[in-house]
Write an enzyme that holds these catalytic residues in place. Structure first.
Site, short mmCIF file in Angstrom:
data_model
loop_
_atom_site.label_atom_id
_atom_site.label_comp_id
_atom_site.label_asym_id
_atom_site.label_seq_id
_atom_site.Cartn_x
_atom_site.Cartn_y
_atom_site.Cartn_z
N ASP A 130 10.84 18.43 18.05
CA ASP A 130 11.18 17.01 18.16
C ASP A 130 12.38 16.78 19.07
OD1 ASP A 130 13.23 17.92 16.50
OD2 ASP A 130 13.01 16.30 15.03
N ASP A 179 13.03 22.81 20.14
CA ASP A 179 13.54 23.41 18.91
C ASP A 179 12.36 23.77 18.00
OD1 ASP A 179 12.88 20.80 18.26
OD2 ASP A 179 14.48 20.59 16.80
N SER A 193 13.85 22.22 11.40
CA SER A 193 14.19 21.89 12.77
C SER A 193 14.78 23.08 13.52
CB SER A 193 15.13 20.68 12.77
OG SER A 193 15.33 20.17 14.06
N ASP A 228 10.77 22.54 15.46
CA ASP A 228 9.68 21.60 15.15
C ASP A 228 9.34 20.70 16.33
OD1 ASP A 228 12.05 20.13 15.02
OD2 ASP A 228 11.35 18.86 13.39
#
Length: 449
Positions: free
Chosen positions: A245, A241, A101, A243
């Site tokens: 999400d 960010d 992340s 990833d």
């Protein structure tokens, strides 16, 4: 949480804490647990972010799955919410995302989704842990034609982008948008998504090299995007960010709009259009006091959970609420997704701008932000375990709460994903909460290093 899985999957320094051997074991154990009720050959898809260790862990996970007879579809670099969406679209038994992340490149993680697109509940993670750590069950060893096959997805990105586009009936022609892709997963989707919807896109940090993910960019480092949005004369800046999400926003003046304000703007718009289920929004205990005041002022019910988007989602599912999320930028639109999705959130937010004809700074003014201090104290792993029972820390927290009274609040908690204790205070007097926060942080530092 458990011994391998924190609040957002298994995570650690790649090839040191999160080793190839452990990844392979997780693949084997997860295949067993997630396909107990199926009698056909298990099918698992795997996505990853751009960090240098992701391909290494993809190979290890793939080997683990195939060794117990599961077929693997490799998606390549995709956002985490793409895995959650595609596992259901493609009808697979499980989906796995390799990502840490918002963390630096040396970290990586493994998030697992069930066939319905939702993250694993605690009990299934604990079952996987028991197979790996306690050897409660022995994964089968497949040979010959029973070994799993590996294929590479051809249309994963276009299928996911098409899904996000389908969540709006608006176009964004005339909007000038700055995009910070964090040199992560959004680098392969954001330009096509927002350009297709008609926005004029200005893009930074979309050239991943394996080690520059989240490096002074993205939703954890907004300074570059703040300056760039103003310099380019953009209507809004969108920061994802690693990833993709989560989303944080910069307005046309360079001011930051966090997850609380994003939820406030979208929830108010949904309420006005009759789309806010039970007139309720779900946030965590970390949300700003100003959000709760906003809800009270606008006739919106506010429900709180402990920190972690998984707990927000669990509460939303249980009561069928339509929006929820975290101050950090995880926002869940349950009508469209099973997990937080930064790009989906951005599309919904741009939709509010188009419908209202207002600037994002005007929309965000619906919520007053109380001064908030957040101090992250790095502690030992043993210190994390001792936190709840340490009397000196309890005394320091109680003293700060007594001094603040009704004019603020104190929240001190252990991070679910990092070796940190987070000290958060809110109140009307910024100097006071800073002083009290540093006092508590010093006690934590002395007691838990």
């Amino acid at each position: 949480m458990g011994r391998l899985f924190g609040t957002d999957g298994a995570r650690g320094v790649a090839n040191s804490e999160l080793t190839c051997e452990l990844a392979m074991q997780i693949g084997r154990a997860a295949a067993m647990v997630l396909t107990d009720d199926t009698h056909s050959r298990p099918r698992v898809l795997i996505g990853m972010d751009t960090r240098i260790s992701s391909e290494m862990l993809e190979a290890a996970l793939t080997a683990g799955f195939c060794s117990v007879g599961a077929d693997v579809l490799q998606l390549g670099v995709v956002p985490t919410p793409a895995v959650a969406y595609l596992v259901t679209k493609y009808g697979y038994d499980a989906g796995v995302m390799i990502s840490a992340s918002h963390n630096p490149c040396e970290y990586n993680g493994i998030k697992i989704f069930k066939s319905d697109g939702y993250k694993l509940p605690d009990e299934l993670e604990e079952e996987i842990e028991s197979i790996i750590l306690d050897e409660t069950r022995v994964p089968p060893v497949k040979v010959g034609g029973e070994v799993g096959k590996v294929t590479r997805a051809q249309y994963a990105l276009s299928d996911y982008i098409g899904h996000i586009i389908s969540t709006t009936n608006l176009r964004f022609d005339g909007l000038k948008v700055a995009l910070d892709c964090a040199n992560g997963s959004a680098s392969v989707t954001a330009k096509e998504l927002f350009t297709t919807l008609g926005a004029e896109c200005h893009i930074v940090s979309a050239e991943p090299n394996g080690v520059n993910i989240n490096d002074r960019c993205g939703s954890t480092h907004l300074e570059q995007l703040q300056a760039y949005t103003v310099e380019q004369g953009c209507d809004i800046g969108l920061a994802f960010d690693g990833d993709a999400d989560r989303l944080l926003v910069v307005d046309e003046k360079g001011e930051v709009i966090d997850g609380d304000k994003i939820i406030a703007v979208c929830a108010l718009d949904m309420k006005q259009r009759g789309q806010l289920a039970k007139d309720t929004a779900v946030v965590t205990v970390m949300s700003n006091m100003g959000f709760f005041q906003f809800c009270e002022k606008n006739g919106i019910r506010c429900k709180t959970t402990k920190v972690g988007d998984r707990y927000v989602l669990e509460h939303m599912l249980k009561h069928r609420y339509s929006i929820g999320g975290e101050q950090s930028g995880h926002v869940i639109f349950l009508d469209f997704a099973t997990t937080g999705d930064g790009q989906l959130t951005a599309v919904q937010l741009l939709g509010v701008m188009k419908r209202s004809g207002k600037k994002i700074s005007e929309l965000a003014a619906c919520m007053e932000v109380f001064p908030q201090v957040l101090i992250n104290v790095r502690v030992s792993n043993f210190g994390k375990v001792r936190f709840d029972s340490d009397e000196e820390i309890k005394i320091a927290i109680a003293a700060a709460e007594e001094e603040l009274g009704d004019n603020g609040r104190v929240l001190v908690r252990v991070s679910g994903t990092e070796p940190l204790v987070r000290v958060m205070l809110e109140g009307r007097d910024e100097k006071q909460i800073q002083r009290l926060g540093e006092s508590i942080a010093e006690v934590v530092r002395e007691r838990l290093i």
